[in-house]
Design a protein around this motif. Structure first.
Motif, PDB file in Angstrom:
ATOM      1  N   SER A  69      15.862 -31.166  16.944  1.00  0.00           N
ATOM      2  CA  SER A  69      15.101 -31.741  15.843  1.00  0.00           C
ATOM      3  C   SER A  69      13.649 -31.284  15.881  1.00  0.00           C
ATOM      4  O   SER A  69      13.114 -30.987  16.946  1.00  0.00           O
ATOM      5  CB  SER A  69      15.133 -33.273  15.923  1.00  0.00           C
ATOM      6  N   LEU A  70      13.055 -31.248  14.715  1.00  0.00           N
ATOM      7  CA  LEU A  70      11.624 -31.010  14.556  1.00  0.00           C
ATOM      8  C   LEU A  70      11.129 -31.866  13.401  1.00  0.00           C
ATOM      9  O   LEU A  70      11.892 -32.180  12.481  1.00  0.00           O
ATOM     10  CB  LEU A  70      11.323 -29.541  14.258  1.00  0.00           C
ATOM     11  N   ARG A  71       9.852 -32.187  13.441  1.00  0.00           N
ATOM     12  CA  ARG A  71       9.240 -32.923  12.346  1.00  0.00           C
ATOM     13  C   ARG A  71       8.022 -32.142  11.864  1.00  0.00           C
ATOM     14  O   ARG A  71       7.075 -31.925  12.625  1.00  0.00           O
ATOM     15  CB  ARG A  71       8.820 -34.314  12.788  1.00  0.00           C
ATOM     16  N   LEU A  72       8.063 -31.750  10.614  1.00  0.00           N
ATOM     17  CA  LEU A  72       6.949 -31.047  10.005  1.00  0.00           C
ATOM     18  C   LEU A  72       6.035 -32.034   9.297  1.00  0.00           C
ATOM     19  O   LEU A  72       6.503 -33.020   8.713  1.00  0.00           O
ATOM     20  CB  LEU A  72       7.442 -30.005   9.003  1.00  0.00           C
ATOM     21  N   SER A  73       4.750 -31.753   9.342  1.00  0.00           N
ATOM     22  CA  SER A  73       3.764 -32.582   8.660  1.00  0.00           C
ATOM     23  C   SER A  73       2.922 -31.719   7.751  1.00  0.00           C
ATOM     24  O   SER A  73       2.692 -30.536   8.024  1.00  0.00           O
ATOM     25  CB  SER A  73       2.846 -33.277   9.677  1.00  0.00           C
ATOM     26  N   CYS A  74       2.448 -32.321   6.674  1.00  0.00           N
ATOM     27  CA  CYS A  74       1.573 -31.616   5.742  1.00  0.00           C
ATOM     28  C   CYS A  74       0.529 -32.601   5.233  1.00  0.00           C
ATOM     29  O   CYS A  74       0.869 -33.687   4.762  1.00  0.00           O
ATOM     30  CB  CYS A  74       2.359 -31.044   4.576  1.00  0.00           C
ATOM     31  N   THR A  98       4.453 -22.760   8.305  1.00  0.00           N
ATOM     32  CA  THR A  98       4.643 -22.996   9.734  1.00  0.00           C
ATOM     33  C   THR A  98       6.024 -22.466  10.123  1.00  0.00           C
ATOM     34  O   THR A  98       7.010 -22.697   9.418  1.00  0.00           O
ATOM     35  CB  THR A  98       4.481 -24.489  10.085  1.00  0.00           C
ATOM     36  N   GLN A  99       6.071 -21.752  11.230  1.00  0.00           N
ATOM     37  CA  GLN A  99       7.311 -21.092  11.638  1.00  0.00           C
ATOM     38  C   GLN A  99       8.243 -22.080  12.335  1.00  0.00           C
ATOM     39  O   GLN A  99       7.832 -22.798  13.257  1.00  0.00           O
ATOM     40  CB  GLN A  99       7.006 -19.930  12.582  1.00  0.00           C
ATOM     41  N   VAL A 100       9.498 -22.068  11.913  1.00  0.00           N
ATOM     42  CA  VAL A 100      10.556 -22.829  12.579  1.00  0.00           C
ATOM     43  C   VAL A 100      11.605 -21.821  13.027  1.00  0.00           C
ATOM     44  O   VAL A 100      12.128 -21.047  12.217  1.00  0.00           O
ATOM     45  CB  VAL A 100      11.184 -23.874  11.641  1.00  0.00           C
ATOM     46  N   THR A 101      11.880 -21.825  14.320  1.00  0.00           N
ATOM     47  CA  THR A 101      12.883 -20.918  14.872  1.00  0.00           C
ATOM     48  C   THR A 101      13.929 -21.733  15.616  1.00  0.00           C
ATOM     49  O   THR A 101      13.587 -22.516  16.509  1.00  0.00           O
ATOM     50  CB  THR A 101      12.247 -19.901  15.824  1.00  0.00           C
ATOM     51  N   GLY A 129       5.867 -26.997  13.384  1.00  0.00           N
ATOM     52  CA  GLY A 129       6.881 -25.977  13.591  1.00  0.00           C
ATOM     53  C   GLY A 129       6.997 -25.614  15.061  1.00  0.00           C
ATOM     54  O   GLY A 129       6.214 -26.049  15.900  1.00  0.00           O
ATOM     55  N   GLY A 130       8.012 -24.799  15.366  1.00  0.00           N
ATOM     56  CA  GLY A 130       8.187 -24.379  16.741  1.00  0.00           C
ATOM     57  C   GLY A 130       9.560 -23.803  16.978  1.00  0.00           C
ATOM     58  O   GLY A 130      10.295 -23.494  16.035  1.00  0.00           O
TER      59      GLY A 130
END
Length: 118
Positions: free
Chosen positions: A17-22, A112-115, A9-10
C-alpha cells in the motif's frame, strides 16, 4: 498562480500500500473537483480517481475500483489517494489535478513516482 504539491510516492512490493497526498495553494484558490491521473512509460496519461466537492461524489477507473480510495478536504485544498493491493501495472507517475469550475482539469502537479515490484 495555483500550485499543487504531491507526495507519498515510492517503491513498494506487489500487494502493498501507498498513500499519496496533494496540497493545492494559490491566491483565491477554489476548486470544483480534484483528481488523480497517472502515466506509465510509453502510455497515455489516464484518469485514476476524482472527488467532486459538491455532494462529495467520487469516481474511479475500473482498473482501481475496490483497491484505491480517494478522500480530501475542500476547506484545506487537499486530496489523498489510498492505494491498496498494488500491482506492478500500477507503476506510473501519479499526478494531482484540479478542475476549478466543472469544465476541465486546468492545474497539475509535478507528479510523484509510484513503482510496484513483482
Amino acid at each position: 498562480q495555483v500550485r499543487l504539491v504531491e507526495s507519498g510516492g515510492g517503491l513498494v512490493q506487489a500487494g502493498g500500500s501507498l498513500r499519496l497526498s496533494c496540497a493545492a495553494s494559490g491566491p483565491s484558490f477554489s476548486s470544483y473537483a480534484m483528481g488523480w491521473f497517472r502515466q506509465a512509460p510509453r502510455k497515455e496519461r489516464e484518469f485514476v480517481s476524482a472527488v467532486t466537492w459538491s455532494g462529495g461524489e467520487t469516481n474511479y477507473a475500473d482498473s482501481v475500483k475496490g483497491r484505491f480510495t480517494i478522500s480530501g478536504n475542500n476547506a484545506k485544498n487537499t486530496v489523498y489517494l489510498q492505494m491498496n493491493s498494488l500491482k506492478p501495472e500500477d507503476t506510473a507517475v501519479y499526478y494531482c489535478a484540479v478542475d476549478p469550475s466543472g469544465g476541465s482539469y486546468d492545474y497539475w502537479g509535478q507528479g510523484t513516482q509510484v513503482t510496484v515490484s513483482s
